[in-house]
Design a protein around this motif. Structure first.
Motif, PDB file in Angstrom:
ATOM      1  N   ASP A 191     122.084  10.185 -55.977  1.00  0.00           N
ATOM      2  CA  ASP A 191     122.513   9.376 -57.291  1.00  0.00           C
ATOM      3  C   ASP A 191     122.254   7.678 -57.210  1.00  0.00           C
ATOM      4  OD1 ASP A 191     124.781   8.759 -55.954  1.00  0.00           O
ATOM      5  OD2 ASP A 191     126.134   9.865 -57.510  1.00  0.00           O
ATOM      6  N   THR A 192     121.611   7.368 -56.063  1.00  0.00           N
ATOM      7  CA  THR A 192     121.575   5.777 -55.931  1.00  0.00           C
ATOM      8  C   THR A 192     120.094   5.498 -55.657  1.00  0.00           C
ATOM      9  OG1 THR A 192     121.861   5.949 -53.431  1.00  0.00           O
ATOM     10  CG2 THR A 192     123.765   5.879 -55.055  1.00  0.00           C
ATOM     11  N   PHE A 193     119.828   4.267 -55.829  1.00  0.00           N
ATOM     12  CA  PHE A 193     118.309   3.589 -55.641  1.00  0.00           C
ATOM     13  C   PHE A 193     118.482   2.321 -54.802  1.00  0.00           C
ATOM     14  CE2 PHE A 193     119.045   2.648 -59.955  1.00  0.00           C
ATOM     15  CZ  PHE A 193     118.865   1.436 -60.182  1.00  0.00           C
ATOM     16  N   GLY A 194     117.510   1.713 -54.658  1.00  0.00           N
ATOM     17  CA  GLY A 194     117.393   0.630 -53.706  1.00  0.00           C
ATOM     18  C   GLY A 194     117.783  -0.634 -54.640  1.00  0.00           C
ATOM     19  N   LEU A 195     116.605  -0.986 -55.597  1.00  0.00           N
ATOM     20  CA  LEU A 195     116.545  -2.230 -56.045  1.00  0.00           C
ATOM     21  C   LEU A 195     116.669  -2.170 -57.373  1.00  0.00           C
ATOM     22  CD1 LEU A 195     115.840  -5.391 -55.996  1.00  0.00           C
ATOM     23  CD2 LEU A 195     113.492  -4.688 -56.009  1.00  0.00           C
ATOM     24  N   ALA A 196     117.700  -3.020 -57.967  1.00  0.00           N
ATOM     25  CA  ALA A 196     117.766  -3.220 -59.447  1.00  0.00           C
ATOM     26  C   ALA A 196     117.160  -4.410 -59.830  1.00  0.00           C
ATOM     27  CB  ALA A 196     119.185  -3.499 -59.747  1.00  0.00           C
ATOM     28  N   ASP A 197     116.046  -4.279 -60.750  1.00  0.00           N
ATOM     29  CA  ASP A 197     115.333  -5.225 -61.312  1.00  0.00           C
ATOM     30  C   ASP A 197     115.350  -5.500 -62.879  1.00  0.00           C
ATOM     31  OD1 ASP A 197     113.783  -7.509 -60.989  1.00  0.00           O
ATOM     32  OD2 ASP A 197     111.916  -6.563 -60.709  1.00  0.00           O
ATOM     33  N   ARG A 198     114.606  -6.337 -63.429  1.00  0.00           N
ATOM     34  CA  ARG A 198     114.649  -6.555 -64.866  1.00  0.00           C
ATOM     35  C   ARG A 198     113.274  -7.088 -65.225  1.00  0.00           C
ATOM     36  NH1 ARG A 198     117.715 -11.254 -63.131  1.00  0.00           N
ATOM     37  NH2 ARG A 198     117.007 -13.334 -63.746  1.00  0.00           N
ATOM     38  N   GLY A 199     113.023  -7.084 -66.618  1.00  0.00           N
ATOM     39  CA  GLY A 199     111.671  -7.593 -67.114  1.00  0.00           C
ATOM     40  C   GLY A 199     111.393  -9.093 -67.135  1.00  0.00           C
ATOM     41  N   ASP A 200     111.483  -9.611 -65.962  1.00  0.00           N
ATOM     42  CA  ASP A 200     111.241 -11.009 -65.724  1.00  0.00           C
ATOM     43  C   ASP A 200     110.511 -11.255 -64.607  1.00  0.00           C
ATOM     44  OD1 ASP A 200     111.516 -13.914 -65.606  1.00  0.00           O
ATOM     45  OD2 ASP A 200     113.408 -13.987 -66.572  1.00  0.00           O
ATOM     46  N   LEU A 201     109.395 -11.565 -64.581  1.00  0.00           N
ATOM     47  CA  LEU A 201     108.637 -11.591 -63.442  1.00  0.00           C
ATOM     48  C   LEU A 201     108.875 -13.024 -62.842  1.00  0.00           C
ATOM     49  CD1 LEU A 201     104.779 -10.748 -64.382  1.00  0.00           C
ATOM     50  CD2 LEU A 201     106.151  -9.196 -62.968  1.00  0.00           C
ATOM     51  N   VAL A 202     109.398 -14.022 -63.509  1.00  0.00           N
ATOM     52  CA  VAL A 202     109.619 -15.321 -62.827  1.00  0.00           C
ATOM     53  C   VAL A 202     110.985 -15.137 -62.011  1.00  0.00           C
ATOM     54  CG1 VAL A 202     110.033 -17.665 -63.202  1.00  0.00           C
ATOM     55  CG2 VAL A 202     108.243 -16.406 -64.506  1.00  0.00           C
ATOM     56  N   SER A 203     112.187 -14.846 -62.875  1.00  0.00           N
ATOM     57  CA  SER A 203     113.408 -14.914 -62.546  1.00  0.00           C
ATOM     58  C   SER A 203     113.770 -13.703 -62.028  1.00  0.00           C
ATOM     59  CB  SER A 203     114.373 -15.537 -63.599  1.00  0.00           C
ATOM     60  OG  SER A 203     113.914 -16.755 -63.910  1.00  0.00           O
ATOM     61  N   GLY A 204     113.256 -12.584 -62.109  1.00  0.00           N
ATOM     62  CA  GLY A 204     113.617 -11.332 -61.523  1.00  0.00           C
ATOM     63  C   GLY A 204     113.294 -11.242 -60.101  1.00  0.00           C
ATOM     64  N   ALA A 205     112.868  -9.958 -59.685  1.00  0.00           N
ATOM     65  CA  ALA A 205     112.699 -10.007 -58.210  1.00  0.00           C
ATOM     66  C   ALA A 205     111.186 -10.277 -57.844  1.00  0.00           C
ATOM     67  CB  ALA A 205     112.985  -8.584 -57.767  1.00  0.00           C
ATOM     68  N   PHE A 206     110.285 -10.059 -58.773  1.00  0.00           N
ATOM     69  CA  PHE A 206     108.814 -10.114 -58.300  1.00  0.00           C
ATOM     70  C   PHE A 206     108.347 -11.295 -57.957  1.00  0.00           C
ATOM     71  CE2 PHE A 206     104.221 -10.942 -59.073  1.00  0.00           C
ATOM     72  CZ  PHE A 206     103.745  -9.424 -58.583  1.00  0.00           C
ATOM     73  N   ASN A 207     108.775 -12.546 -58.460  1.00  0.00           N
ATOM     74  CA  ASN A 207     108.130 -13.940 -58.010  1.00  0.00           C
ATOM     75  C   ASN A 207     109.098 -14.334 -56.628  1.00  0.00           C
ATOM     76  OD1 ASN A 207     106.484 -14.376 -60.159  1.00  0.00           O
ATOM     77  ND2 ASN A 207     107.249 -16.254 -60.605  1.00  0.00           N
TER      78      ASN A 207
END
Length: 493
Positions: A191-207
């Motif tokens: 019931d767990t997973f690795g990465l919590a991210d959000r809808g923000d390419l700049v300030s979230g994880a993606f960039n």
């Protein structure tokens, strides 16, 4: 209406033309200089006036601070500019249409005067350079670390699974995998997973992950010419990384529509084990997580390398809240010098600490040469935090005390900000102009944002992403590339 904390000033720097006497033949005290300032308000209410009054007393000024809620900031400043109703000091962006107002000489060029002021001339040239318009300097700044980006992760989970902080993207992938598949919380359920991210390419994880992977910071040089980051092969590699972790369930599946609050709650509630973004968030994440699970442990980490083996991380401009001086309010050179003298005085350690930390013994204490805030966050929010945007410079130039956190990972995060600095990648277009960028930035950016998410979600293949890039180019992107390169060539020449 602008929210004014004090209405005693008239928005003009004041002073007398000739000395007066106090009736006994002695010179009368110099009347306070009137200073008006409009600044964004990031809290629910304007602050208690005590700190403002202390600054007035210590610096012999009559302040009129006008607070505008941050949510309506740009609209209010644009309206004030249109009507010529600006204050002596304006905290405002120096991008887009504001550049044209600066070029139209609506604001003072200040570089010729800075050497007259002991503290202002200490401001960092590399940060001042990031504020220049056509090579000229119009703004002072509040300093910020160039990069606060990194990884926050559940150390207790990593320890249980025998994992170290990831040194590269492969190890990061393995951490996210094991946080998802190997029951890190030990409850016998998956019931767990690795990465919590959000809808923000700049300030979230993606960039941040993209910068670890060698993607340039928004724009980069390719064959001697500037090109947008999404046209580099490393961008596609980064999308593939995110596509893979989503396909395998190592990230919250709905991350493109997840808010920052919901993203952080996934860490706090023990659903996810990793958070990529500002390492400054570790304190609030731990506070929330430990209330639900006293055994939760977090740690921070910054150096994750991509295939090149070189650590790189995206950089911000090094400043927040640029301060400009409109000629409609500061009408003479004499008035400008008085305003700059006031700004210079804000960089003395006493006043810098007052603006940032508050009153010693009441809002903070000094421990081992560091400021330790009191635990009453509500008191700090009411009485101190709204004054933070009035800071000039940073601790290394103003002598303001650095903070010290009792929570070790929060203190470590501060140290990692400094560790990031030699490895930051700047945006080469930061001080360049593109009319197309100014007029169509949001519309064109949305094309690439949508295509990036659609690719990661598996709703678009590589050919589809390339078609989106061609659409971006045909709808103004090609012209933007030309304009930035014309400006870039002029800068290099």
């Amino acid at each position: 209406m602008m929210i004014s904390a004090c209405s005693s000033g008239n928005g003009q720097s004041g002073g007398t033309n000739a000395p007066s006497t106090n009736g006994e033949g002695n010179p009368a005290p110099e009347p306070p200089t009137k200073i008006s300032w409009v600044t964004p308000l990031h809290h629910a209410e304007v602050p208690d006036s005590r700190i403002e009054e202390l600054i007035e007393e210590k610096l012999n000024v009559d302040l009129e601070i006008q607070y505008i809620p941050a949510a309506t900031w740009n609209d209010r400043i644009n309206a004030a500019m249109a009507t010529g109703n600006l204050t002596d000091i304006v905290s405002m962006t120096i991008t887009g249409g504001n550049r044209e107002a600066i070029r139209d000489e609506q604001f003072w060029e200040i570089e010729p005067y800075l050497d007259q002021f002991e503290n202002l001339k200490k401001l960092k040239p590399e940060i001042l350079d990031n504020t220049r318009i056509d090579g000229k300097l119009y703004a002072l700044y509040q300093g910020r670390p160039f990069s606060r980006q990194g990884l926050i992760y559940r150390k207790d989970w990593a320890d249980k699974l025998g994992l170290s902080a990831p040194a590269n993207l492969d190890e990061l992938y393995e951490m996210l995998k094991q946080f998802t598949e190997n029951d890190p919380d030990g409850n016998g359920q998956q019931d767990t997973f690795g990465l919590a991210d959000r809808g923000d390419l700049v300030s979230g994880a993606f960039n941040t992950v993209a910068s670890w992977n060698g993607v340039p910071n928004e724009w980069g040089e390719q064959d001697g010419k500037l090109a947008p980051a999404f046209m580099f092969p490393e961008y596609m590699e980064t999308m593939n990384f995110f596509r893979k972790i989503r396909e395998n369930g190592y990230i919250n599946a709905d991350f493109p529509v997840t808010s920052k609050t919901d993203q952080q709650n996934l860490i706090i509630n023990g659903r996810a084990g990793a958070y990529i973004g500002c390492m400054c968030d570790v304190q609030s994440l731990y506070t929330g997580a430990s209330q639900l699970n006293p055994d939760a442990e977090l740690d921070v980490h910054n150096r994750v390398v991509g295939p090149s083996g070189e650590f790189t991380v995206l950089s911000g401009p090094g400043f927040n809240h640029p301060y400009l001086f409109p000629k409609s309010a500061v009408q003479t050179e004499e008035e400008l010098l008085k305003v700059l003298a006031f700004m210079d005085s804000l960089m003395t350690p006493e006043i810098a600490n007052l603006l940032y930390w508050g009153v010693e013994g009441e809002h903070y204490n000094v421990v081992d040469g560091h400021a330790v805030p009191v635990s009453d966050q509500g008191k700090l929010d009411r009485e101190v935090k709204p004054y933070n945007p009035l800071e000039v410079g940073e601790p290394t130039t103003s002598g303001r005390l650095e903070g010290k956190f009792d929570y070790a990972p929060a203190q470590k995060a501060i140290e990692l900000f400094a560790d990031n600095e030699p490895h930051v990648v700047q945006n080469p277009t930061l001080t360049l102009d593109s009319d197309t960028m100014t007029q169509h930035k949001e519309r064109l950016a949305q094309i690439i944002t949508d295509a990036t998410y659609n690719y990661i979600l598996g709703e678009m293949d590589e050919a589809g992403f390339n078609n989106a890039v061609e659409r971006w180019k045909s709808e103004g992107g090609s012209r933007m590339i030309e304009e930035f390169n014309e400006a870039y060539d002029q800068l290099k020449s």
